[in-house]
Structure formats: structure tokens, C-alpha cells
Design a protein around this motif. Structure first.
Motif, PDB file in Angstrom:
ATOM      1  N   LEU A 169     -70.717  17.067 -32.431  1.00 45.43           N
ATOM      2  CA  LEU A 169     -71.697  15.792 -32.338  1.00 45.43           C
ATOM      3  C   LEU A 169     -71.015  14.406 -32.986  1.00 45.43           C
ATOM      4  O   LEU A 169     -70.591  14.622 -34.086  1.00 45.43           O
ATOM      5  CB  LEU A 169     -72.977  16.183 -32.889  1.00 45.43           C
ATOM      6  CG  LEU A 169     -73.821  17.345 -32.247  1.00 45.43           C
ATOM      7  CD1 LEU A 169     -74.824  17.792 -33.121  1.00 45.43           C
ATOM      8  CD2 LEU A 169     -73.780  17.428 -30.747  1.00 45.43           C
ATOM      9  N   ALA A 170     -70.857  13.425 -32.214  1.00 48.66           N
ATOM     10  CA  ALA A 170     -70.370  12.398 -32.680  1.00 48.66           C
ATOM     11  C   ALA A 170     -71.140  11.011 -32.368  1.00 48.66           C
ATOM     12  O   ALA A 170     -71.587  10.877 -31.315  1.00 48.66           O
ATOM     13  CB  ALA A 170     -68.908  11.943 -32.236  1.00 48.66           C
ATOM     14  N   ASP A 171     -71.483  10.121 -33.347  1.00 51.50           N
ATOM     15  CA  ASP A 171     -72.378   9.218 -32.992  1.00 51.50           C
ATOM     16  C   ASP A 171     -71.691   7.865 -33.347  1.00 51.50           C
ATOM     17  O   ASP A 171     -71.217   7.617 -34.363  1.00 51.50           O
ATOM     18  CB  ASP A 171     -73.483   9.111 -34.215  1.00 51.50           C
ATOM     19  CG  ASP A 171     -74.776   8.238 -33.805  1.00 51.50           C
ATOM     20  OD1 ASP A 171     -74.601   7.579 -32.947  1.00 51.50           O
ATOM     21  OD2 ASP A 171     -75.718   8.228 -34.422  1.00 51.50           O
ATOM     22  N   GLU A 172     -71.292   7.292 -32.156  1.00 49.53           N
ATOM     23  CA  GLU A 172     -70.641   5.980 -32.112  1.00 49.53           C
ATOM     24  C   GLU A 172     -69.249   6.065 -33.006  1.00 49.53           C
ATOM     25  O   GLU A 172     -69.068   5.509 -33.972  1.00 49.53           O
ATOM     26  CB  GLU A 172     -71.254   4.839 -32.514  1.00 49.53           C
ATOM     27  CG  GLU A 172     -72.554   4.569 -31.972  1.00 49.53           C
ATOM     28  CD  GLU A 172     -72.310   3.781 -30.348  1.00 49.53           C
ATOM     29  OE1 GLU A 172     -71.103   3.625 -30.173  1.00 49.53           O
ATOM     30  OE2 GLU A 172     -73.044   3.578 -29.753  1.00 49.53           O
ATOM     31  N   PRO A 173     -68.294   7.087 -32.759  1.00 47.24           N
ATOM     32  CA  PRO A 173     -67.315   7.520 -33.625  1.00 47.24           C
ATOM     33  C   PRO A 173     -66.348   6.196 -33.973  1.00 47.24           C
ATOM     34  O   PRO A 173     -65.652   6.323 -34.859  1.00 47.24           O
ATOM     35  CB  PRO A 173     -66.612   8.762 -33.346  1.00 47.24           C
ATOM     36  CG  PRO A 173     -67.194   8.635 -31.552  1.00 47.24           C
ATOM     37  CD  PRO A 173     -68.268   8.048 -31.619  1.00 47.24           C
ATOM     38  N   THR A 174     -66.186   5.439 -32.932  1.00 46.23           N
ATOM     39  CA  THR A 174     -65.250   4.491 -32.970  1.00 46.23           C
ATOM     40  C   THR A 174     -65.987   2.950 -33.149  1.00 46.23           C
ATOM     41  O   THR A 174     -65.141   1.953 -32.939  1.00 46.23           O
ATOM     42  CB  THR A 174     -64.124   4.472 -31.836  1.00 46.23           C
ATOM     43  OG1 THR A 174     -64.937   4.017 -30.437  1.00 46.23           O
ATOM     44  CG2 THR A 174     -63.532   5.645 -31.788  1.00 46.23           C
ATOM     45  N   GLY A 175     -67.099   2.811 -33.407  1.00 42.44           N
ATOM     46  CA  GLY A 175     -67.843   1.634 -33.282  1.00 42.44           C
ATOM     47  C   GLY A 175     -67.831   0.742 -34.539  1.00 42.44           C
ATOM     48  O   GLY A 175     -68.005  -0.432 -34.158  1.00 42.44           O
ATOM     49  N   ASN A 176     -66.896   1.145 -35.577  1.00 36.18           N
ATOM     50  CA  ASN A 176     -66.766   0.289 -36.614  1.00 36.18           C
ATOM     51  C   ASN A 176     -65.330  -0.113 -36.598  1.00 36.18           C
ATOM     52  O   ASN A 176     -64.857  -0.706 -37.708  1.00 36.18           O
ATOM     53  CB  ASN A 176     -67.087   1.137 -37.763  1.00 36.18           C
ATOM     54  CG  ASN A 176     -67.303   0.171 -39.173  1.00 36.18           C
ATOM     55  OD1 ASN A 176     -67.618  -0.923 -39.168  1.00 36.18           O
ATOM     56  ND2 ASN A 176     -66.839   0.835 -40.335  1.00 36.18           N
ATOM     57  N   LEU A 177     -64.632   0.137 -35.349  1.00 31.72           N
ATOM     58  CA  LEU A 177     -63.192  -0.185 -35.432  1.00 31.72           C
ATOM     59  C   LEU A 177     -63.006  -1.117 -34.498  1.00 31.72           C
ATOM     60  O   LEU A 177     -63.547  -1.430 -33.624  1.00 31.72           O
ATOM     61  CB  LEU A 177     -62.317   1.281 -35.022  1.00 31.72           C
ATOM     62  CG  LEU A 177     -62.650   2.105 -36.082  1.00 31.72           C
ATOM     63  CD1 LEU A 177     -61.914   3.334 -35.487  1.00 31.72           C
ATOM     64  CD2 LEU A 177     -62.041   2.068 -37.289  1.00 31.72           C
ATOM     65  N   ASP A 178     -61.621  -2.100 -34.545  1.00 32.60           N
ATOM     66  CA  ASP A 178     -61.312  -3.180 -33.654  1.00 32.60           C
ATOM     67  C   ASP A 178     -60.849  -2.313 -32.314  1.00 32.60           C
ATOM     68  O   ASP A 178     -60.754  -1.176 -32.412  1.00 32.60           O
ATOM     69  CB  ASP A 178     -60.419  -3.968 -34.072  1.00 32.60           C
ATOM     70  CG  ASP A 178     -59.066  -3.181 -34.449  1.00 32.60           C
ATOM     71  OD1 ASP A 178     -58.418  -2.837 -33.505  1.00 32.60           O
ATOM     72  OD2 ASP A 178     -58.723  -2.780 -35.553  1.00 32.60           O
ATOM     73  N   PRO A 179     -61.158  -3.161 -31.374  1.00 28.94           N
ATOM     74  CA  PRO A 179     -60.732  -2.432 -29.947  1.00 28.94           C
ATOM     75  C   PRO A 179     -59.417  -1.629 -30.008  1.00 28.94           C
ATOM     76  O   PRO A 179     -59.445  -0.606 -29.348  1.00 28.94           O
ATOM     77  CB  PRO A 179     -60.800  -3.547 -28.874  1.00 28.94           C
ATOM     78  CG  PRO A 179     -61.885  -4.501 -29.585  1.00 28.94           C
ATOM     79  CD  PRO A 179     -61.435  -4.453 -31.052  1.00 28.94           C
ATOM     80  N   ALA A 180     -58.371  -2.283 -30.539  1.00 25.11           N
ATOM     81  CA  ALA A 180     -57.037  -1.393 -30.506  1.00 25.11           C
ATOM     82  C   ALA A 180     -56.892  -0.267 -31.332  1.00 25.11           C
ATOM     83  O   ALA A 180     -56.638   0.789 -30.940  1.00 25.11           O
ATOM     84  CB  ALA A 180     -56.040  -2.466 -30.901  1.00 25.11           C
ATOM     85  N   THR A 181     -57.498  -0.165 -32.335  1.00 23.95           N
ATOM     86  CA  THR A 181     -57.449   1.051 -33.359  1.00 23.95           C
ATOM     87  C   THR A 181     -58.599   2.001 -32.585  1.00 23.95           C
ATOM     88  O   THR A 181     -58.410   3.197 -32.723  1.00 23.95           O
ATOM     89  CB  THR A 181     -58.209   0.515 -34.463  1.00 23.95           C
ATOM     90  OG1 THR A 181     -57.298  -0.476 -35.268  1.00 23.95           O
ATOM     91  CG2 THR A 181     -58.185   1.767 -35.652  1.00 23.95           C
ATOM     92  N   SER A 182     -59.769   1.475 -31.987  1.00 19.28           N
ATOM     93  CA  SER A 182     -60.808   2.199 -31.433  1.00 19.28           C
ATOM     94  C   SER A 182     -60.080   3.384 -30.464  1.00 19.28           C
ATOM     95  O   SER A 182     -60.306   4.417 -30.353  1.00 19.28           O
ATOM     96  CB  SER A 182     -61.996   1.364 -30.857  1.00 19.28           C
ATOM     97  OG  SER A 182     -62.705   2.285 -29.932  1.00 19.28           O
TER      98      SER A 182
END
Length: 227
Positions: A169-182
Motif C-alpha cells: 500500500l503506497a500513499d503518494e509515494p513520490t509526491g514529495n519529490l521533483d518530477p525527474a526524481t519522481s
């Protein structure tokens, strides 16, 4: 057909029930996630996706409805049984990594396994394998503060996979990262999921990331509908 890894039936959840400020978040939500399937749950902030994930992962209980994981109906089970299932069958990834700052990356992946009774040598070997698989093996001896945001989140993925859960289960797992890193981090997550064959329910507001999963649903007015 085998039982789905996750089944949610008629899930309802509200806060301040019966009060003037009552808020109903989930209104009969229904979902099944098959073995090996990745499902994206798309919803704006405040729609109740975190609440639904917490109910699915046994961190919260629904007011009404049923939750089943790997074919086991979890209604009325003891707190001890819930804890065991949560530790053994479910992996969590959050928007923020929540790594333990006083431990190294490797130790953060080892600790959940020790809590599950795995011998240290075996736990360290699995932690090294997982970190290598997402490209942060050489950073295993570093504490979280010495890692980049993308590295921290990849370590968090490995921690979630440490005990070989059936469900991620993942809740916005890349939401805190910049687009390239995401993009890079999400690729690492999907590779890890596909290589291990587990099922995943991933909440995201990013439609491009959602499109890379097997199926997409939207949380709308407390219900899940196909996207």
C-alpha cells in the motif's frame, strides 16, 4: 480462481458520527486487487484515500463493511492477529519516508525483519539484495540525513518489502519529490513490485504514473469507480 490479495466490501467510514459536524469519508467503497496486480487510486487531497489505505492495511477500522487479505476475512479478529497480519502480509510506503534517523539505510531494512523473527544474518542479506535492486546498495552504510530525497524513498520501498508482504500500500509515494526524481523513483518501485510479484494499491494524483499500472480507479464521493 484464487482469492484476491485484497478485498474491500461496502467500506463506510465517518468522523463525529451523529454530530452537527459529522463528516462521512467513505460511502460503501468496493475494491478487489488480484494477485500480482497493480492498481492506481486517483483522488484529490482530502477525498479519503489515506483513510481507505489505512483501513485496507489494518491501521484503522471501518464503521461498516468487510476487509479480507489473502482470503482471510478480518472482521472481529484480535488486535494481536491484526498486528501479525500487518507485519507479515502488508507493506506501507508513505509520501515522506519516515526512516529511523539514528539507523543506517541497511539497518532500516533489517529492523522489520528482526521484529518478525528473521535471524540477523539472513535479514542483512535480504536488505542488501533489496537495496541493490533499487540502486542504493552502495549507500547502505549511510544514515537517512546523508541520503538524497530519492534515495531515502527507495530505502523506504525496501523497508516495506523487507518481510515479503503479499500486499503493498503506497500513499503518494513520490509526491514529495521533483518530477525527474519522481520518475526515477517510481520506476524503481514498479520494478521491485513486478520482480517480487506482489499486489499493490498505490494512491497518486499523477495521472501519468497511474497510467503505468495495470488498472486505475478514482475515489469519488466516498466510492471507488473505474477511471
Amino acid at each position: 480462481m484464487s482469492d484476491p490479495v485484497l478485498r474491500l466490501s461496502g467500506i463506510e467510514k465517518g468522523y463525529n458520527r451523529g454530530q452537527p459536524n459529522e463528516v462521512v469519508v467513505l460511502r460503501g467503497a468496493e475494491l478487489t486487487v488480484a494477485r500480482g496486480e497493480t492498481v492506481a487510486m486517483v483522488a484529490p487531497s482530502g477525498a479519503g484515500k489515506s483513510t481507505l489505505l489505512h483501513i485496507a492495511g489494518l491501521l484503522d477500522t471501518a464503521d461498516t463493511g468487510e476487509v479480507a487479505i489473502a482470503g482471510e476475512n478480518l472482521g472481529g479478529i484480535s488486535d494481536r492477529r491484526r498486528t501479525i497480519l500487518r507485519r507479515q502480509e502488508v507493506g506501507f510506503v508513505y509520501q515522506f519516508h519516515h526512516l529511523l534517523p539514528e539507523f543506517t539505510a541497511l539497518e532500516n531494512v533489517v529492523l522489520p525483519q528482526l521484529a518478525n523473527g528473521v535471524p540477523r544474518k539472513d535479514a542483512e542479506a535480504r536488505a542488501e539484495m533489496l537495496l541493490d535492486s533499487v540502486g542504493v546498495g552502495p549507500r547502505g552504510a549511510h544514515r537517512p540525513a546523508a541520503l538524497s530525497g530519492g534515495e531515502q524513498q527507495r530505502v523506504a520501498f525496501c523497508r516495506a518489502m523487507a518481510n515479503s508482504p503479499k500486499l503493498l500500500l503506497a500513499d503518494e509515494p513520490t509526491g514529495n519529490l521533483d518530477p525527474a526524481t519522481s520518475d526515477t523513483v517510481f520506476d524503481a518501485l514498479m520494478r521491485l513490485v513486478q520482480e517480487t510479484g506482489l499486489s499493490a494499491l498505490i494512491a497518486t494524483h499523477n495521472l501519468e504514473l497511474a497510467a503505468r499500472m495495470d488498472r486505475q480507479v478514482r475515489l469519488e464521493d466516498g466510492r471507488l469507480v473505474p477511471l
